[in-house]
Motif scaffolding. Structure first.
Motif, short mmCIF file in Angstrom:
data_model
loop_
_atom_site.label_atom_id
_atom_site.label_comp_id
_atom_site.label_asym_id
_atom_site.label_seq_id
_atom_site.Cartn_x
_atom_site.Cartn_y
_atom_site.Cartn_z
N LEU A 17 0.83 -1.20 0.00
CA LEU A 17 0.00 0.00 0.00
C LEU A 17 0.87 1.26 0.00
CD1 LEU A 17 -2.92 -0.97 2.42
CD2 LEU A 17 -2.92 -0.81 -0.07
N ARG A 18 1.98 1.18 0.73
CA ARG A 18 2.86 2.34 0.76
C ARG A 18 3.44 2.61 -0.63
NH1 ARG A 18 6.47 0.55 4.98
NH2 ARG A 18 4.72 -0.24 6.21
N LEU A 19 3.71 1.53 -1.35
CA LEU A 19 4.25 1.68 -2.70
C LEU A 19 3.24 2.35 -3.64
CD1 LEU A 19 6.29 -1.54 -3.49
CD2 LEU A 19 7.09 0.82 -3.25
N GLU A 27 -7.93 8.99 -3.94
CA GLU A 27 -7.88 7.72 -4.67
C GLU A 27 -7.86 6.53 -3.69
OE1 GLU A 27 -4.88 7.59 -7.72
OE2 GLU A 27 -6.30 6.36 -8.85
N GLN A 28 -7.10 6.68 -2.63
CA GLN A 28 -7.06 5.61 -1.63
C GLN A 28 -8.42 5.42 -1.00
OE1 GLN A 28 -4.01 4.63 0.78
NE2 GLN A 28 -2.43 5.03 -0.75
N GLU A 29 -9.11 6.53 -0.75
CA GLU A 29 -10.46 6.44 -0.20
C GLU A 29 -11.36 5.66 -1.15
OE1 GLU A 29 -11.90 7.29 2.60
OE2 GLU A 29 -13.99 6.99 1.97
N LEU A 30 -11.24 5.98 -2.43
CA LEU A 30 -12.06 5.28 -3.43
C LEU A 30 -11.74 3.80 -3.48
CD1 LEU A 30 -12.37 7.54 -6.59
CD2 LEU A 30 -14.10 6.92 -4.91
N LEU A 31 -10.46 3.48 -3.38
CA LEU A 31 -10.05 2.09 -3.39
C LEU A 31 -10.63 1.35 -2.18
CD1 LEU A 31 -8.42 0.49 -5.36
CD2 LEU A 31 -6.35 1.02 -4.10
#
Lengths: 239, 239
Positions: A125-127, B135-139
DNA sequence: CGCACTCTTGACCGCACTCAACGTTGGTGG
DNA sequence: CCACCAACGTTGAGTGCGGTCAAGAGTGCG
């Protein structure tokens, strides 16, 4: 293993193929991208899994994400009395690990001998932060999976046994893409097909027989199907 | 409208709430984040939708993404002969528009008068590049949706009518979260519940009656349910 | 050969569907 | 105010698709 990889559109993870890879292909084939991304290579770990072995179970801590490089996996949910629903199956190139929070919400088991690329989840996830293209690729995959899941809900909620099996065979042909009239190798046995389609093995068997007698398919042996009349099969699938 | 918003855990999009918003909340409530993100504000457009109106149909060009700020929407797939499967329903705060490529793969229709925030898809996607947190939230949302879809597949493929309805009621209670013993307002009528659970309206009606006679629920009127015995209901849902 | 496993086929059953009638509610207009 | 109607939900009677139970066929392996 070679015959496993042949069944998907994804090229095997040889040196030659790697040359053509770009970063976004991480999600297409983990092993491919490892050579391209030192950071990813550092956290990647290969994993062989014999047929029948469990990769993880529903409820396990979701510590890793995976890409499949060879073989077939099934994803399923179990009820306490043993009823089972297969929610999907994975072929080489598929990504595994999106659908959870802290713990996996389904179990994953190898159907045939398989190899996977494992990435510790946190590091993976960090990547993502460093490679936005990878994140977009993942988002696109999530979209596709959602679309497939909705299609499957229509199948499970509203289609007849005949329509379900026809839909399954056509979907398989699309995923494996073995050209018109070719023999499709079934990645699932009757029990798994039944658990994928929300039926019993008896009904699956009877329905195979029915489609065969009607001339829509041929079943040279229990592991193969030939699409004799794709057009008619699509009608049988209920459009 | 006020009563619609009350049914979800999302605060209404008033000025006070906006103060507390961060960028990642774009996915929580479109209207909330608009004030925080000038770039997003520029492309956002409000949209009122009367009960029964169609937002888009399966096959339409997928030009927009949406967040729901008030009301209830249903998402569904249709077969050519009219059979219908509702794949999900949206409450205020929900995001809409992940599951497609070029075209929507399901239809969306307002169940009650609703308001949405509309974003042209291309511009929205371009914004994702600038705001990785979004984007992370969407994921994360896509993950949750996938998990919910898989749960629904288990329901549709393997559960009995009684288990389906019990599961639906409990899921509703979780999403609306109206505390122990409170009266739940059903966002779907009997027809929609049937199409969501893969049943007929007659079976849904009979099963409501059954659960009521067994004392697991009360049905003060056709739009409300009270959980009298949540424990027993969970057993009835099949764990 | 015997055993285990998978798949197929047949006979019967039952849960949910179909068809039909009726009840309830809300809106509309005389 | 009631009469009428349409939409929605409930209930009952009967049916049928797919499930259950059981037997047998085909296959691989020690």
């Amino acid at each position: 293993m070679a015959s496993e990889e042949r069944t998907s559109g994804i090229p095997p993870c040889g040196k030659a193929s790697c040359e053509a890879c770009e970063v976004r292909d991480i999600a297409v084939c983990g092993a491919l991208a490892v050579g391209q991304l030192p950071a990813l290579s550092a956290i990647a770990a290969g994993r062989r899994l014999e047929a029948g072995r469990t990769l993880f179970q529903e409820g396990d801590a979701a510590d890793d994400v995976f890409t499949v490089t060879a073989g077939t996996l099934k994803l399923f949910k179990l009820m306490s009395d043993g009823r089972r629903q297969i929610t999907g199956y994975l072929l080489p190139g598929d990504f595994l690990g999106l659908a959870y929070g802290d713990t996996y919400v389904f179990s994953a088991e190898a159907i045939s001998d398989s190899t996977l690329c494992r990435f510790p989840r946190q590091q993976f996830l960090r990547l993502l932060d460093q490679f936005p293209a990878m994140e977009q690729e993942l988002l696109g995959r999530a979209s596709s999976e959602l679309a497939a899941a909705q299609e499957q809900m229509l199948l499970l909620g509203r289609k007849t046994a005949r329509e379900r099996l026809a839909t399954f065979i056509l979907g398989l042909a699309t995923r494996i893409d073995a050209g018109r009239g070719a023999s499709l190798r079934l990645p699932l046995n009757r029990t798994d097909i039944a658990d994928f389609l929300g039926l019993t093995i008896e009904t699956v068997s009877r329905t195979f027989t029915q489609l065969r007698k009607e001339g829509l398919i041929a079943v040279p042996d229990k592991q193969h199907v030939v699409l004799l009349a794709p057009q008619a099969l699509e009608e049988a699938a209920g459009l």
